[in-house]
Design an enzyme around this catalytic site. Structure first.
Site, PDB file in Angstrom:
ATOM      1  N   CYS A 192      27.247  -8.648   5.998  1.00 55.96           N
ATOM      2  CA  CYS A 192      27.882  -9.250   4.824  1.00 55.96           C
ATOM      3  C   CYS A 192      27.051 -10.380   4.222  1.00 55.96           C
ATOM      4  O   CYS A 192      27.286 -10.767   3.075  1.00 55.96           O
ATOM      5  CB  CYS A 192      29.274  -9.764   5.192  1.00 55.96           C
TER       6      CYS A 192
ATOM      7  N   GLU B 180      37.579 -12.495   5.850  1.00 53.91           N
ATOM      8  CA  GLU B 180      36.193 -12.570   5.394  1.00 53.91           C
ATOM      9  C   GLU B 180      35.879 -11.196   4.838  1.00 53.91           C
ATOM     10  O   GLU B 180      35.832 -10.221   5.580  1.00 53.91           O
ATOM     11  CB  GLU B 180      35.264 -12.963   6.543  1.00 53.91           C
TER      12      GLU B 180
END
Length: 296
Positions: free
Chosen positions: A137, A102
């Site tokens: 994020c 990720e």
């Protein structure tokens, strides 16, 4: 397993819990900036009599010293959460092992309608754009507002941002805390200044004090600017106006990231159009990305 610093317990748990659930031994390297949470979790796991000796290892070390976690063929899967450059470099070294990564985000939010009203919309935008100083994020980095609402939303958002307290995160009324390090804050400041040199405009904020970055709103930032193309990882939001909803969806997709998006609309057809066409893992309906929300 290699975990980042910004959620030092939560993102460790995301990796550790599935491994424990299926009986898979693991080696975890927590971020060298925030290893204590992982070590405390390791202490708890070590006290569990149901776990056999050698079921896990937690290794605080530098990035260079952890290369073996990427290259050693005895480890059959690498999972990494962190920056794109680091992640792709690891994948290139990983050989035949499976890789799960990720690698950051550049989350868009589209305001087609005010839901339930201007105040409610702006409150959600502030949370998505500036909570945790946006060292996340899924933080709302790009905000697209329908042209007829743009001035109204921008004015209310600026007023709300000016009221955010910046300071010691141990104080309950603090909303904007420090960036993880002063060099990281300097990098964000440089990105803001570069955006201005390229034609962007600082609407509010834009200044740095040590490791603190003022909550910042920019508009007219060109696509070529670093803060538009890449993940900022700081309390900075870029604003754009649009005329057509499909145009906004197209611009939302104009990035190489794809974690979350937000859409404010009272039109169920537009909501489903966003779901079908925005290329992200989850679309938050009538909320901004960057927080737990009702997702499609």
């Amino acid at each position: 397993m290699i975990s980042p610093w910004n959620f030092p317990l939560n993102l460790v748990a995301h990796k550790v819990a599935p491994a424990l659930a299926v009986g898979c031994p693991f080696v975890l390297k927590p971020s060298s900036r925030t290893p204590i949470s992982a070590l405390m979790l390791g202490q708890i796991l070590a006290s569990c009599k149901s776990l056999p000796e050698g079921a896990f290892s937690i290794l605080p070390c530098s990035r260079e010293d952890s290369d073996a976690l990427t290259t050693d063929d005895r480890l059959k899967l690498l999972t990494f959460t962190g920056s794109g450059n680091s992640g792709w470099n690891m994948k290139a070294k990983a050989g035949k092992k499976k890789v799960v990564m990720e690698l950051g985000g550049n989350s868009p939010c589209i305001v087609e309608d005010l839901v339930p009203d201007l105040q409610g919309t702006v409150e959600r935008l502030v949370q998505g754009g500036f909570y945790q100083s946006d060292q996340s994020c899924i933080h709302m980095q790009r905000l697209y507002v329908r042209q007829q609402l743009y001035s109204q939303v921008q004015g209310a958002l600026v007023d709300a941002v000016k009221k955010l307290k910046m300071g010691n995160p141990h104080e309950e009324d603090t909303f904007i805390g420090p960036i993880i390090s002063e060099p990281a804050a300097k990098s964000i400041e440089d990105g803001i200044q570069d955006a201005v040199k390229m034609g962007g405009r600082i609407v509010v904020g834009g200044k740095r004090n040590g490791a603190f970055i003022e909550p910042t709103i920019l508009d007219n930032v060109p696509l070529e600017a670093g803060v538009r193309k890449e993940e900022i990882f700081g309390p900075v939001v870029l604003m754009y106006s649009y005329r057509d909803f499909k145009e906004a969806v197209h611009e939302a997709n104009n990035t190489h990231y794809g974690l979350q998006a937000g859409v404010f609309t009272t039109d169920v057809n537009k909501a489903f159009y966003a779901l079908d066409h925005i290329q992200v893992g989850g679309v938050c309906l009538n909320d901004s990305p960057g927080k737990i929300c009702l997702m499609f």
